[in-house]
Design a protein around this motif. Structure first.
Motif, PDB file in Angstrom:
ATOM      1  N   ILE A 112      -1.757  -3.343  -3.107  1.00 22.75           N
ATOM      2  CA  ILE A 112      -1.999  -4.778  -3.184  1.00 22.75           C
ATOM      3  C   ILE A 112      -0.696  -5.572  -3.123  1.00 22.75           C
ATOM      4  CG2 ILE A 112      -1.946  -4.992  -5.695  1.00 22.75           C
ATOM      5  CD1 ILE A 112      -4.336  -6.881  -5.496  1.00 22.75           C
ATOM      6  N   GLY A 113       0.429  -4.892  -3.373  1.00 25.57           N
ATOM      7  CA  GLY A 113       1.728  -5.548  -3.299  1.00 25.57           C
ATOM      8  C   GLY A 113       2.821  -4.607  -2.839  1.00 25.57           C
ATOM      9  N   GLY A 114       2.404  -3.455  -2.284  1.00 26.22           N
ATOM     10  CA  GLY A 114       3.363  -2.431  -1.865  1.00 26.22           C
ATOM     11  C   GLY A 114       3.146  -1.112  -2.559  1.00 26.22           C
ATOM     12  N   SER A 115       2.012  -0.944  -3.204  1.00 27.73           N
ATOM     13  CA  SER A 115       1.795   0.203  -4.089  1.00 27.73           C
ATOM     14  C   SER A 115       1.678   1.543  -3.389  1.00 27.73           C
ATOM     15  CB  SER A 115       0.551  -0.024  -4.952  1.00 27.73           C
ATOM     16  OG  SER A 115       0.805  -1.008  -5.923  1.00 27.73           O
ATOM     17  N   PRO A 164      -2.975   0.125   5.992  1.00 29.51           N
ATOM     18  CA  PRO A 164      -3.650  -0.286   7.220  1.00 29.51           C
ATOM     19  C   PRO A 164      -3.948  -1.777   7.209  1.00 29.51           C
ATOM     20  CG  PRO A 164      -5.214   0.707   5.724  1.00 29.51           C
ATOM     21  CD  PRO A 164      -3.874   0.829   5.059  1.00 29.51           C
ATOM     22  N   PRO A 165      -4.383  -2.333   8.337  1.00 27.80           N
ATOM     23  CA  PRO A 165      -4.870  -3.714   8.323  1.00 27.80           C
ATOM     24  C   PRO A 165      -6.050  -3.842   7.360  1.00 27.80           C
ATOM     25  CG  PRO A 165      -4.634  -2.895  10.572  1.00 27.80           C
ATOM     26  CD  PRO A 165      -4.489  -1.724   9.670  1.00 27.80           C
ATOM     27  N   LYS A 166      -6.224  -5.046   6.832  1.00 31.84           N
ATOM     28  CA  LYS A 166      -7.331  -5.260   5.910  1.00 31.84           C
ATOM     29  C   LYS A 166      -8.656  -4.904   6.583  1.00 31.84           C
ATOM     30  CE  LYS A 166      -9.553  -6.468   2.272  1.00 31.84           C
ATOM     31  NZ  LYS A 166      -9.487  -5.607   1.077  1.00 31.84           N
ATOM     32  N   ASP A 225     -10.562  -8.510  -2.074  1.00 30.57           N
ATOM     33  CA  ASP A 225      -9.238  -9.141  -2.139  1.00 30.57           C
ATOM     34  C   ASP A 225      -8.497  -8.862  -0.842  1.00 30.57           C
ATOM     35  OD1 ASP A 225      -6.641  -9.962  -2.619  1.00 30.57           O
ATOM     36  OD2 ASP A 225      -6.590  -9.188  -4.667  1.00 30.57           O
ATOM     37  N   PRO A 226      -8.152  -9.883  -0.046  1.00 31.20           N
ATOM     38  CA  PRO A 226      -7.497  -9.618   1.238  1.00 31.20           C
ATOM     39  C   PRO A 226      -6.141  -8.944   1.111  1.00 31.20           C
ATOM     40  CG  PRO A 226      -7.470 -11.967   0.725  1.00 31.20           C
ATOM     41  CD  PRO A 226      -8.387 -11.321  -0.256  1.00 31.20           C
ATOM     42  N   TYR A 227      -5.476  -9.104  -0.019  1.00 31.44           N
ATOM     43  CA  TYR A 227      -4.174  -8.459  -0.210  1.00 31.44           C
ATOM     44  C   TYR A 227      -4.309  -6.947  -0.423  1.00 31.44           C
ATOM     45  CZ  TYR A 227      -1.604 -12.890  -1.023  1.00 31.44           C
ATOM     46  OH  TYR A 227      -1.005 -14.121  -0.911  1.00 31.44           O
ATOM     47  N   ASN A 228      -5.469  -6.495  -0.825  1.00 35.75           N
ATOM     48  CA  ASN A 228      -5.615  -5.105  -1.262  1.00 35.75           C
ATOM     49  C   ASN A 228      -6.049  -4.182  -0.123  1.00 35.75           C
ATOM     50  OD1 ASN A 228      -5.695  -3.367  -3.835  1.00 35.75           O
ATOM     51  ND2 ASN A 228      -7.561  -2.800  -2.752  1.00 35.75           N
ATOM     52  N   HIS A 229      -5.468  -2.984  -0.103  1.00 31.63           N
ATOM     53  CA  HIS A 229      -5.770  -1.966   0.903  1.00 31.63           C
ATOM     54  C   HIS A 229      -5.780  -0.597   0.236  1.00 31.63           C
ATOM     55  CE1 HIS A 229      -3.518  -5.340   2.591  1.00 31.63           C
ATOM     56  NE2 HIS A 229      -4.083  -5.110   3.757  1.00 31.63           N
TER      57      HIS A 229
END
Length: 512
Positions: free
Chosen positions: A215-218, A233-235, A247-251
């Motif tokens: 979500i922030g580089g994890s 990857p892309p959302k 959450d669009p930030y999370n992958h």
């Protein structure tokens, strides 16, 4: 660093492979027929192990046994695992061994018999998920997250769960629930976070593949700190479970010891899922073979316009860029005109979303069980103003107004993954005296160059090793693609990795 080890590790094909118990002596020791030692087995990539399985030159039982032995040796120091399922894993490995003995190789599943470590923030049906928190010490999930379901259906064997900071809130990896995870290359340093245990396990040779969330580089921060490959990857490319999938930030994505392994995982887990509204309908098939990259247009920035970068990270990033030049790429420095507004905007979003609100909800009733950094996140969420969210969108929009047009004339963008090789094992994410090269920096967001690309969430990003610091701790670079252009990121990463020669040859492994 040396390249593929398959050719040097092959041995005469056995006529028969028989399941054994971990308590028994290894068949390699008994037969003296295979030159693989325990460490060689533990540092096989998934693609190498699968090739040896298909040739009947390695058994899934032998691989799982080797990783259990390795874990018994290094885990007391590294502490990358939470719960382990070694007995179950051995039983599954024996079943996989029988399939390799009896089946047409074309009928086997793509990850049949490959050990997989799963981050302790991703659901596994019937298993405990603690999110690194005492609050969830007894939490057993009824359902697996989609990415986990797909990996298990592909034949992966979950042998362990990996450490994460409480609620995945930090780039460090220490909790009251599980203690402190250390970097296998130098135990005075941490593995990064929040998927720190996954990266540390791969570097320590106690897993073949591992999962992470980002979500922030994890995924990318620990990949950089531990010298492994990590892919955001892309959302929507990889389906996820609630509430993170909204959450669009999370992958969610893979960590691995090779780019080909990351491609292998992506080709299994990506694609639409009926339980994830945000999962993309389009499926992208990624190549795992090296292709020429001469003429590829590479943009780069050392600091995104504002981040203080450690000297060793700068040196290794420039060396990595030279490799792309040697491969025939057109390499050009660019100015994104970004500023620390990016960090403030990202923080506002994290405070508003489940990432920060979860800490707030629990702090209101059970603060005594929480870490200091989780309580700090709760306080930040408590004081958030509604206008901060709208302003964060404005910053996010402004970021893409410089990045998007720049990428129209470039194929990939490269920058460091982290501004420092790795945080200290005792790093305090609340330390207001934290410095990089003698200059004060934010102890949580000031040393990462990753959350900026969670804000640009449709851009695929891979972290790759770029070298080592004097402390022996790895450093990393990010390869960023145009929106939804996964194949170009993998093409560039495969060529770079092939030119370097791979990451975990015998002379390059940590001495943990």
């Amino acid at each position: 660093m040396n390249g593929s080890r398959i050719s040097r590790l092959n041995a005469a094909t056995r006529a028969k492979m028989r399941p054994t118990s971990i308590s028994n002596q290894s068949r390699y020791d008994q037969e003296k027929a295979n030159p693989l030692n325990n460490d060689d087995i533990c540092y096989l990539t998934a693609t190498e192990a699968l090739e040896l399985y298909r040739k009947r030159e390695l058994s899934p039982v032998e691989l799982v046994e080797a990783q259990i032995r390795r874990a018994e040796m290094v885990e007391p120091t590294i502490n990358a695992f939470t719960d382990t399922y070694f007995d179950e894993a051995l039983q599954q490995a024996k079943a996989a061994e029988e399939r390799y003995m009896r089946s047409d190789p074309r009928d086997l599943r793509p990850l049949d018999g490959i050990p997989l470590a799963v981050k302790d923030a991703q659901r596994v049906a019937g298993k405990r998920t603690t999110y690194g928190s005492l609050l969830f010490a007894d939490n057993v999930d009824e359902h697996s997250d989609p990415i986990i379901d797909r990996l298990v259906a592909a034949g992966a064997i979950i042998h362990a769960r990996t450490t994460t900071p409480e609620f995945c809130l930090s780039g460090t990896c220490e909790t009251r629930m599980w203690g402190k995870t250390r970097n296998p290359f130098n135990t005075g340093y941490g593995p990064g976070g929040s998927s720190g245990g996954s990266a540390a396990s791969l570097a320590a040779g106690t897993s073949v593949l591992a999962t992470g969330t980002d979500i922030g580089g994890s995924i990318r921060i620990p990949a950089s700190c531990c010298g492994v490959v990590g892919y955001k990857p892309p959302k929507g490319r990889n389906p996820d479970g609630p509430p993170a999938n909204f959450d669009p930030y999370n992958h969610c994505g893979p960590l691995a010891r090779s780019v080909a392994d990351a491609a292998l995982v992506q080709n299994i887990v990506s694609g639409p899922h009926p339980l994830d509204h945000n999962s993309l309908r389009e499926r992208v098939r990624l190549a795992d073979a090296v292709q020429p990259v001469n003429g590829l247009r590479v943009a780069w920035s050392m600091n995104l316009g504002y981040v203080q970068i450690a000297t060793e990270v700068r040196r290794n990033t420039l060396a990595a860029l030279d490799i792309f030049r040697e491969l025939g790429c057109i390499v050009e420095e660019v100015d994104l005109r970004w500023s620390s507004d990016c960090d403030r905007a990202a923080t506002a979003w994290y405070n508003a979303m489940h990432f920060g609100r979860q800490a707030l909800w629990h702090a209101e009733t059970r603060a005594a069980l929480m870490t200091d950094y989780a309580l700090a996140a709760a306080q930040s969420a408590r004081t958030l103003a509604i206008d901060d969210i709208a302003r964060s969108w404005e910053t996010q929009h402004a970021m893409y107004q410089s990045f998007g047009p720049m990428m129209e004339s470039h194929d990939i963008f490269i920058c460091p993954t982290a501004a420092i090789p790795a945080p200290s094992a005792d790093h305090n994410p609340l330390d207001q005296n934290f410095k990089i090269e003698g200059k004060k920096a934010d102890p949580e967001y000031g040393w990462s160059l990753t959350h900026q690309f969670n804000m640009l969430f449709n851009s695929p990003v891979m972290s790759l090793p770029s070298g080592r610091a004097e402390t022996a701790v790895p450093t990393g670079i990010q390869v960023v693609g145009r929106t939804f252009d996964d194949p170009t990121v993998f093409r560039a990463a495969l060529a770079y990795e092939h030119a370097v020669g791979g990451w975990f040859g015998p002379e390059a492994r940590p001495k943990c």
